[in-house]
Design an enzyme around this catalytic site. Sequence first.
Site, PDB file in Angstrom:
ATOM      1  N   GLU A  83      15.974  52.723  46.132  1.00 47.23           N
ATOM      2  CA  GLU A  83      16.164  51.852  47.282  1.00 47.23           C
ATOM      3  C   GLU A  83      17.200  52.445  48.247  1.00 47.23           C
ATOM      4  OE1 GLU A  83      14.639  48.798  47.596  1.00 47.23           O
ATOM      5  OE2 GLU A  83      14.443  47.875  45.612  1.00 47.23           O
ATOM      6  N   CYS A  96      22.961  52.425  53.352  1.00 42.76           N
ATOM      7  CA  CYS A  96      23.368  52.266  51.949  1.00 42.76           C
ATOM      8  C   CYS A  96      22.397  53.056  51.086  1.00 42.76           C
ATOM      9  CB  CYS A  96      23.352  50.780  51.574  1.00 42.76           C
ATOM     10  SG  CYS A  96      23.761  50.455  49.840  1.00 42.76           S
ATOM     11  N   CYS A 103      20.529  51.783  36.984  1.00 44.02           N
ATOM     12  CA  CYS A 103      21.977  51.866  36.772  1.00 44.02           C
ATOM     13  C   CYS A 103      22.298  51.597  35.307  1.00 44.02           C
ATOM     14  CB  CYS A 103      22.694  50.853  37.662  1.00 44.02           C
ATOM     15  SG  CYS A 103      24.503  50.969  37.575  1.00 44.02           S
ATOM     16  N   CYS A 107      26.578  45.279  34.863  1.00 45.41           N
ATOM     17  CA  CYS A 107      27.274  44.170  35.539  1.00 45.41           C
ATOM     18  C   CYS A 107      26.370  42.942  35.543  1.00 45.41           C
ATOM     19  CB  CYS A 107      27.640  44.571  36.967  1.00 45.41           C
ATOM     20  SG  CYS A 107      28.760  46.000  37.053  1.00 45.41           S
ATOM     21  N   CYS A 110      24.457  41.615  38.903  1.00 45.82           N
ATOM     22  CA  CYS A 110      23.737  42.597  39.718  1.00 45.82           C
ATOM     23  C   CYS A 110      22.316  42.781  39.215  1.00 45.82           C
ATOM     24  CB  CYS A 110      24.482  43.939  39.684  1.00 45.82           C
ATOM     25  SG  CYS A 110      23.671  45.234  40.647  1.00 45.82           S
ATOM     26  N   CYS A 327      23.722  43.311  48.914  1.00 46.78           N
ATOM     27  CA  CYS A 327      24.484  43.905  47.818  1.00 46.78           C
ATOM     28  C   CYS A 327      24.155  43.234  46.495  1.00 46.78           C
ATOM     29  CB  CYS A 327      25.979  43.760  48.131  1.00 46.78           C
ATOM     30  SG  CYS A 327      27.034  44.545  46.919  1.00 46.78           S
TER      31      CYS A 327
END
Length: 335
Positions: A83, A96, A103, A107, A110, A327
């Site tokens: 992305e 971004c 990942c 977290c 997220c 985000c």
Amino acid sequence: MELSELRQILPPDQPAFRAAQVYRAIYNQKVGDLVQISTLPAKLRAQLAANAELGLPVADQIYNSVDGTRRYLLKLQDGRTVETVLMPEEDRDTVCISSQVGCPVDCKFCMTALMGLERSLTAGEIVGQVLYVARDNGLLVSNKRFNIVMMGMGEPLLNLPNVLKATRILTDPEAVGMSERRITVSTSGIIPKIEELGKAEVRPKLAISLNASTEEQRQELMPITRKWHLSDLMEACRAYPLRTWEQLTFEYVLLKDVNDTDADARRVVRLLANINCKVNLIALNPGPGIPFETPLPERVASFQEIVRRAMPCFIRRPRGLDIYAACGQLKRNLA
């Protein structure tokens, strides 16, 4: 490839300046195909096209938000996708970009974390996102403020060699030509890599994803804290070699009734005491599979008011919520 590597792939009978012509054409002029490099002899262009590829990503999907944000799902040469998000504003454009496919840092707030890690990106795949979006939107470093934030998919400091190589290409005046002041990398707090980043001759600015005011709270929200503790992270931040023009940025995602109290705000102030920094507050951007809620605006404002008595504190306005571009929302979702 950096310039020294490009020299190695050109035919040995070519003069040294040919590599510089290829280098400028790819990164500065943003050509889409090797045969478009008009400064090269036709024979050399044909040789390059036959034996090398630019390796630029291609758009798999593009989503457009009502607020002007554009989310790209870019396909890499092995078929995997990452992305990249363009956030245009009147005085600047911000891109971004991702540093990994997925990942590994789990977290809890997220959506990218739900993917796990597929692989890290090469330096070319990191720079390629910038080149693709810049060419697609006519972004020129020279005529408008143009920022890059490595805050997309992935933990950049777990792919540090490629992140630093990409930064060298992005900041080289003969390549993309950006200022180091215009590139920011965000980390969940990989302490040894923070120290390594600080020693790099060419490096982006550093942002720390904080998101909690106590060790226990951060371990719940960011399990990586069990390996790299909050107190040690704060010590690494205090020791970080800031340049004369630089501040650390701390990002704090506010979760309703979890880490958004006035007491949390006061603890954040104490945590960040004696650090040259600013704080960006992000009210949770919700999504499927995330077990938290977004706090009310007045709660966010109260938190900000307490923190900014001690240091600069800003509320980051969400961009592209309607297309899962904000985000913490990057998970290849259909808009």
